[in-house]
Enzyme design. Sequence first.
Site, mmCIF file in Angstrom:
data_model
loop_
_atom_site.group_PDB
_atom_site.id
_atom_site.type_symbol
_atom_site.label_atom_id
_atom_site.label_comp_id
_atom_site.label_asym_id
_atom_site.label_seq_id
_atom_site.Cartn_x
_atom_site.Cartn_y
_atom_site.Cartn_z
ATOM 1 N N GLY A 31 0.673 -1.216 0.051
ATOM 2 C CA GLY A 31 0.437 0.171 -0.115
ATOM 3 C C GLY A 31 0.483 0.845 0.076
ATOM 4 N N THR A 32 2.203 0.941 -0.663
ATOM 5 C CA THR A 32 2.152 2.450 -1.038
ATOM 6 C C THR A 32 2.114 3.855 -2.050
ATOM 7 O OG1 THR A 32 3.774 2.332 -2.273
ATOM 8 C CG2 THR A 32 4.708 1.307 -0.246
ATOM 9 N N ILE B 290 -7.305 -9.125 -12.063
ATOM 10 C CA ILE B 290 -7.927 -8.343 -13.276
ATOM 11 C C ILE B 290 -9.665 -8.736 -13.302
ATOM 12 C CG2 ILE B 290 -8.169 -9.030 -16.038
ATOM 13 C CD1 ILE B 290 -5.305 -10.139 -16.101
ATOM 14 N N LEU B 291 -9.873 -7.233 -12.795
ATOM 15 C CA LEU B 291 -11.157 -7.197 -13.296
ATOM 16 C C LEU B 291 -11.991 -7.187 -14.557
ATOM 17 C CD1 LEU B 291 -10.783 -3.077 -12.212
ATOM 18 C CD2 LEU B 291 -11.951 -5.554 -10.457
ATOM 19 N N HIS C 114 0.667 1.984 -13.876
ATOM 20 C CA HIS C 114 1.170 0.755 -14.275
ATOM 21 C C HIS C 114 2.847 1.072 -14.221
ATOM 22 C CE1 HIS C 114 2.428 -2.918 -16.268
ATOM 23 N NE2 HIS C 114 2.807 -1.998 -17.007
ATOM 24 N N GLU D 95 5.690 6.428 -9.039
ATOM 25 C CA GLU D 95 4.525 6.310 -8.891
ATOM 26 C C GLU D 95 4.250 7.096 -7.787
ATOM 27 O OE1 GLU D 95 3.645 2.370 -8.500
ATOM 28 O OE2 GLU D 95 5.533 1.977 -9.501
#
Length: 214
Positions: free
Chosen positions: A15-16, A95-96, A112, A177
């Site tokens: 969770g960074t 993967i949704l 990503h 990110e």
Amino acid sequence: MSEKIKVAVLISGNGTNLQALIDACIAPNYPAEIVLVVSNKANAKGIKRAREAGIAARIIDHTNFSSREEFDSELSIILSNSQCKLVCLAGFMRILSESFVNTWPNSILNIHPSLLPSFPGTKTHERALEAGVKFSGCTLHFVTAELDAGPIIGQAAVPVLDNDTPKTLANRVLIEEHKLYALGLELVANKILKNKEADLHREQSTVSKSLINF
């Protein structure tokens, strides 16, 4: 800022990126607030991060569901109940399904670890090093049914060093990110707020004209 866009964050691990968003949302003028964090893994450190920040956190173990669609359906209900307008994927290792993505059109953001469209999918850093690229980085994009192919919100690049390993490259990209996700969410949330304001002005103008013509 009086109104903020409600956001839910989906995680599976450390969770960074979630922490980067939590830190960004502390600013009074930041246009978004995290109202819910959901993890598909009970031991995800990000759950602790959320609770320490006073954010509601839920664990939905995907192994308790018979299919991806069944899990996604339950997840969608929980997200709807939170009244969130945006869903941020932050290390969510699932993967949704297409049905889930279609239920939340133009509302799901993902970070990503490559400069898309290069190296979609997994093992991005290994593949970047094998390809001998001079620059890598990260991409924030909207999620569509096609993996890592949605509209790009923003990108950040880092040089690939001669002595890089997948781990050292990943660590350097991760720093970017955190910055990109916070900035990109701010841009998207501000856009939503501006559109809402424009819609309100149009409604007020229509009412005014109706009253004048009455």
